[in-house]
Design an enzyme around this catalytic site. Structure first.
Site, PDB file in Angstrom:
ATOM      1  N   GLY A  44       0.775  -1.359   0.279  1.00 33.75           N
ATOM      2  CA  GLY A  44       0.145  -0.112   0.250  1.00 33.75           C
ATOM      3  C   GLY A  44       0.855   1.147  -0.212  1.00 33.75           C
ATOM      4  O   GLY A  44       2.668   1.092   0.114  1.00 33.75           O
ATOM      5  N   GLN A  49       2.933  10.279   1.497  1.00 38.58           N
ATOM      6  CA  GLN A  49       4.876   9.181   1.587  1.00 38.58           C
ATOM      7  C   GLN A  49       5.327  10.018   0.672  1.00 38.58           C
ATOM      8  O   GLN A  49       6.572   9.255   0.246  1.00 38.58           O
ATOM      9  CB  GLN A  49       4.175   7.744   1.183  1.00 38.58           C
ATOM     10  CG  GLN A  49       3.574   7.222   2.860  1.00 38.58           C
ATOM     11  CD  GLN A  49       3.014   5.830   2.936  1.00 38.58           C
ATOM     12  OE1 GLN A  49       2.239   5.403   2.254  1.00 38.58           O
ATOM     13  NE2 GLN A  49       4.852   5.590   3.432  1.00 38.58           N
ATOM     14  N   CYS A  88       6.274   0.280   7.693  1.00 37.80           N
ATOM     15  CA  CYS A  88       5.478   1.449   6.595  1.00 37.80           C
ATOM     16  C   CYS A  88       6.662   1.805   5.530  1.00 37.80           C
ATOM     17  O   CYS A  88       7.683   1.561   5.768  1.00 37.80           O
ATOM     18  CB  CYS A  88       4.515   2.210   6.982  1.00 37.80           C
ATOM     19  SG  CYS A  88       4.799   3.756   6.725  1.00 37.80           S
ATOM     20  N   HIS A 130      -4.004   1.233   7.846  1.00 41.50           N
ATOM     21  CA  HIS A 130      -3.476   1.553   7.827  1.00 41.50           C
ATOM     22  C   HIS A 130      -3.371   3.240   6.665  1.00 41.50           C
ATOM     23  O   HIS A 130      -2.297   4.098   7.699  1.00 41.50           O
ATOM     24  CB  HIS A 130      -2.630   1.038   7.436  1.00 41.50           C
ATOM     25  CG  HIS A 130      -0.987   1.202   7.842  1.00 41.50           C
ATOM     26  ND1 HIS A 130       0.290   1.108   7.836  1.00 41.50           N
ATOM     27  CD2 HIS A 130       0.244   2.089   6.587  1.00 41.50           C
ATOM     28  CE1 HIS A 130       1.435   1.574   7.538  1.00 41.50           C
ATOM     29  NE2 HIS A 130       0.928   1.809   7.261  1.00 41.50           N
ATOM     30  N   GLU A 131      -2.975   2.622   5.321  1.00 42.04           N
ATOM     31  CA  GLU A 131      -2.958   4.392   3.923  1.00 42.04           C
ATOM     32  C   GLU A 131      -3.673   5.391   4.400  1.00 42.04           C
ATOM     33  O   GLU A 131      -3.648   6.359   4.588  1.00 42.04           O
ATOM     34  CB  GLU A 131      -3.422   3.670   3.233  1.00 42.04           C
ATOM     35  CG  GLU A 131      -2.555   1.609   2.579  1.00 42.04           C
ATOM     36  CD  GLU A 131      -0.939   2.412   2.824  1.00 42.04           C
ATOM     37  OE1 GLU A 131      -0.614   2.848   2.710  1.00 42.04           O
ATOM     38  OE2 GLU A 131      -0.256   1.386   2.677  1.00 42.04           O
ATOM     39  N   HIS A 134      -2.223   7.912   6.690  1.00 48.63           N
ATOM     40  CA  HIS A 134      -1.927   8.295   6.379  1.00 48.63           C
ATOM     41  C   HIS A 134      -2.354   9.675   5.863  1.00 48.63           C
ATOM     42  O   HIS A 134      -2.214  10.594   5.223  1.00 48.63           O
ATOM     43  CB  HIS A 134      -0.801   7.613   4.797  1.00 48.63           C
ATOM     44  CG  HIS A 134       0.036   6.977   5.571  1.00 48.63           C
ATOM     45  ND1 HIS A 134       1.356   7.701   5.980  1.00 48.63           N
ATOM     46  CD2 HIS A 134       0.377   5.081   5.068  1.00 48.63           C
ATOM     47  CE1 HIS A 134       2.328   6.432   6.164  1.00 48.63           C
ATOM     48  NE2 HIS A 134       1.437   5.526   5.697  1.00 48.63           N
TER      49      HIS A 134
END
Ligand code: NI
Length: 162
Positions: A44, A49, A88, A130-131, A134
């Site tokens: 992912g 990021q 990550c 998780h994404e 972000h």
């Protein structure tokens, strides 16, 4: 080629902005995200990021197709939580157990702006959560309690300084 930024870069702590234009630029950006994710051998990758504060992320979980999520919202999470090891691309080399809901429902738009809803469980649900974090400036270590977060961070910083 998009470069992935790592822990310590301010962008990773900021809230990303909604996407309002659905055109070839967005489609090209999503393709570049897929490439950067594959290059980093991740499952992912979220726009912050790569230093872009827009609400976009992609996933590529083993056995699943590549997926892009634009302006996602987690609309449902199961009360059941599961512990699983997470990593990550912005904290390379750090893996730690994180507790998250087992099943979720997410609503988002595709690269053309078409809305869709997806129900996911297991690894895909975990990656989506998780994404999505972000996009709100939240890293997986921020999901740990203070003591565990500090320990994980110390471990990561020792590793990058070596
Ligand atoms: Ni991440």
């Amino acid at each position: 080629m998009l470069d992935i930024i790592t822990y310590g870069n301010e962008t990773l702590t900021k809230k990303a902005e909604p996407v309002t234009e659905f055109g070839p630029e967005l489609a090209a950006f999503i393709e570049e995200l897929y490439e950067a994710m594959k290059r980093g051998r991740g499952i992912g990758l979220a726009a912050p990021q790569v230093d872009r504060l827009v609400r976009v992320f992609v996933t590529g979980v083993d056995g699943d197709k590549l997926r892009a999520f634009v302006n996602p919202e987690i609309v449902l999470t199961s009360p059941e939580e599961v512990d699983y090891e997470e990593g990550c691309l912005s904290l390379p080399g750090l893996y730690t157990m994180v507790k998250r809901p087992e099943t979720i429902k997410i609503q988002a738009q595709n690269e053309k702006g078409r809305p869709f809803v997806l129900e996911a469980s297991g690894l895909l649900a975990r990656v989506l959560l998780h994404e999505n974090d972000h996009l709100n400036g939240v890293l997986f270590i921020d999901r740990l309690n203070a003591a565990k977060r500090e320990k994980a961070l110390a471990q990561y910083l020792r590793k990058v300084r070596m």
